[in-house]
Design an enzyme around this catalytic site. Structure first.
Site, mmCIF file in Angstrom:
data_model
loop_
_atom_site.group_PDB
_atom_site.id
_atom_site.type_symbol
_atom_site.label_atom_id
_atom_site.label_comp_id
_atom_site.label_asym_id
_atom_site.label_seq_id
_atom_site.Cartn_x
_atom_site.Cartn_y
_atom_site.Cartn_z
ATOM 1 N N LYS A 46 -1.221 13.551 14.990
ATOM 2 C CA LYS A 46 -0.038 13.064 14.272
ATOM 3 C C LYS A 46 -0.474 12.307 13.014
ATOM 4 O O LYS A 46 -0.223 12.744 11.907
ATOM 5 C CB LYS A 46 0.793 12.197 15.209
ATOM 6 C CG LYS A 46 1.314 13.012 16.396
ATOM 7 C CD LYS A 46 1.785 12.177 17.541
ATOM 8 C CE LYS A 46 1.941 12.984 18.813
ATOM 9 N NZ LYS A 46 2.904 14.068 18.767
ATOM 10 N N TRP B 77 7.484 9.878 26.806
ATOM 11 C CA TRP B 77 6.022 9.719 26.910
ATOM 12 C C TRP B 77 5.644 8.601 27.857
ATOM 13 O O TRP B 77 4.679 8.722 28.615
ATOM 14 C CB TRP B 77 5.391 9.580 25.520
ATOM 15 C CG TRP B 77 5.433 10.902 24.819
ATOM 16 C CD1 TRP B 77 6.299 11.288 23.850
ATOM 17 C CD2 TRP B 77 4.634 12.057 25.128
ATOM 18 N NE1 TRP B 77 6.088 12.610 23.521
ATOM 19 C CE2 TRP B 77 5.071 13.112 24.279
ATOM 20 C CE3 TRP B 77 3.600 12.323 26.027
ATOM 21 C CZ2 TRP B 77 4.508 14.393 24.303
ATOM 22 C CZ3 TRP B 77 3.027 13.598 26.058
ATOM 23 C CH2 TRP B 77 3.480 14.607 25.203
ATOM 24 N N ASP C 103 -0.264 3.281 24.042
ATOM 25 C CA ASP C 103 -0.363 4.672 23.594
ATOM 26 C C ASP C 103 0.186 4.731 22.172
ATOM 27 O O ASP C 103 1.397 4.808 21.970
ATOM 28 C CB ASP C 103 0.447 5.578 24.523
ATOM 29 C CG ASP C 103 0.505 7.017 24.012
ATOM 30 O OD1 ASP C 103 -0.084 7.307 22.947
ATOM 31 O OD2 ASP C 103 1.141 7.859 24.683
#
Lengths: 360, 360
Positions: free
Chosen positions: A196, A102, A172
């Protein structure tokens, strides 16, 4: 079949109580005669849902008054562009930490807009750890420093907050937001896709210090301008109302559990069940450095990879799904976000123990 | 209170049968042991929902094989930037028709990226009609021609399809998509926010001819690149899965009703109830030119505007909400999308008739 244990990395399992409330209110929200999905975003019913979701999130995270909370769309992937488009603010370079898949995506997108400098990388060990702060090569003139405190794929989590001096820190937090208390004041901007630890896919939450807003790159689409979202309370256009409503129910659920300190205790207990077993096992392996073992995403491999399929099959037969690891790591991955009950983790460890006995 | 009649312009009323099915499946989708909100977008359950939604939409609109269907986020407002960022394709100018508030927003955003030429405007009469095709000043070198076939605020609908020769025609169909059959092959690109005739807010549908894809402006965020969305079946990142699921249920509901030809008949009948009454009334006024009266959004004003509040109060007492007109038009607006039952329109006309008798 009744409720299963869903170890998906996202979209992920939600609290059963939240789903049941959403079901009960679905056709007719609290006597309003309509579903939340049908409400005008300018009507008083939805406005109260929206305001309460923000207030509860502020309470949970202790968000200071000089931070804006934005309910956006497009996922973390949209943020990969929005961050440089909004935060370069006349500068041309930005610092990024590279700790996995990511991070790499964020870096690749940022390169469209900025000179990206990699302050440190753990690629040398296949992203199985996070570089210590003293290994970071920070540029005091960078517009901001970006990092990924929890790598969903690699299962690498950073439990300390980086020190970046006067350079705004951007995180993030898609896969670990709300899993433990944080000090928001140490960050310039925090973003997280909802799917999530927050709610349904299609909602992205941004928490940003308001003095950072107002200077976008030329050619920034209106919908990518944080300031416009902030000035319009995330209602410049129609927000993803139903996703915000579900997120609001999750925030209430978290508050009822005792907030993030209580949640952290549960998450530590859940993760310990898995890692303690992995540490004693000669059959299952955790690839991640001990100090960076994620409490949210737990990758592990089988010594004999020929047994991967058999393990997944056995898990499914016991009501456990989405345990297959990402192809870049292989093996298994158990995502055990806030809403995963400890019974799910216990059932998984039980199976692992049995499986090892049978096959070791 | 039971179900009300919700005349909101968007988010708007949804079919009751769809909401009831969503409720019944909310906690445990068809024995899967999980909610649609919890499903991995890469899992077989969600993949089937996604594929079926696309197939049903293709069937309903008769979408040719050389068109891509994209499930995006960000609403029509994101499209206002995405259209020029993707469709300029080396050209610098684009043609826009100006028929009201939403046209104006599209034009304002496009000016960030292109030389915008206004082919015709109805601003001279406060956007109460649409300029005829022979009044359009088309530029054969424009990258595309953009128009808004239904202005949600002004209630102005264009029932014919503009002829633009070899220049691709782009339509913002947010508020009239699926209200009647259209010939998709006449368009280069169609886009629509979901929250009027499709499903929940947070989903945007784009239908685009595939030869138009692949050449974006420098600085286009990855998430704004149609080609990337198309090449990844709208799963470059996590799509708004629950909104797509609800849209899929709406598509099934439309197919069960007999598709768009049947839907158009119903919409004509519903709109006629209102317009026929307005034509006989000396008390309520339709501001829109007869040939452009929208079947979806019906603005009307009271001759005596002092009675506006009283009318809204009476409507609410009878279970009708969100009838207040947009401030730029004033008076009332009844949005009567596909999912508004004819009983809702009848109840409204009854009240109007009574109210006129009492106050005229």
């Amino acid at each position: 079949m009744d409720r299963i244990f869903n170890f998906s990395a996202g979209p992920a399992t939600l609290p059963q109580a939240v789903l049941e409330q959403a079901r009960d209110e679905l056709v007719n929200w609290r006597g309003s005669g309509m579903s939340v999905m049908e409400m005008s975003h300018r009507g008083k019913e939805y406005m109260s849902i929206h305001a309460e979701a923000e207030a509860d999130l502020r309470e949970l995270l202790g968000i200071p008054a000089n931070y804006k909370v934005l309910f956006l769309q497009g996922g973390a992937s949209a943020q990969f562009a929005m961050v440089p488009m909004n935060l370069l603010r006349g500068k041309t370079s930005a610092d990024y930490l590279n700790t996995g898949e990511w991070s790499k995506k964020a870096i690749k997108e940022a390169k469209k807009f900025a000179d990206v400098s990699i302050v440190a990388s753990s690629e040398d060990k296949n992203f199985t750890y996070a570089p210590a702060q003293n290994a970071w090569q920070l540029d005091p003139n960078a517009a901001y420093v970006h990092y990924t405190p929890n790598e969903t794929i690699g299962g690498v989590e950073i439990f300390w907050t980086p020190e970046t001096g006067n350079v705004p820190l951007v995180a993030d937090m898609s896969s670990n937001i709300l899993s433990r208390p944080i000090d928001v004041a140490k960050f310039g901007l925090i973003y997280a896709g909802a799917q999530k630890n927050i709610g349904p896919a299609g909602l992205t939450i941004v928490i940003v210090r308001e003095d950072l807003l107002g200077e976008t790159l030329k050619g920034t689409p209106t919908m990518f301008d944080y300031k416009i979202a902030a000035d319009n309370d995330s209602m410049y256009n129609t927000p993803p109302t139903f996703a915000i409503y579900i997120a609001g129910l999750v925030f209430k659920w978290l508050r009822a559990k005792g907030g993030l300190a209580a949640m952290e205790k549960e998450n530590i207990a859940k993760a310990a069940l898995l890692y303690d077993f992995l540490d004693t096992s000669e059959f299952f392996i955790s690839p991640v450095a001990r100090e960076n073992r994620s409490r949210m995403n737990v990758p592990f491999t089988l010594k004999n990879t020929d047994l991967d399929e058999e393990f997944l099959k056995r898990a499914k037969a016991r009501g456990m799904i989405q345990l297959k690891g990402h192809r870049s790591v292989g093996g298994m991955r158990a995502s055990i976000y806030n809403a995963m009950p400890i019974e799910g983790v216990k059932t998984l460890v039980e199976l692992m123990r049995e499986f090892e006995k049978q096959h070791a």
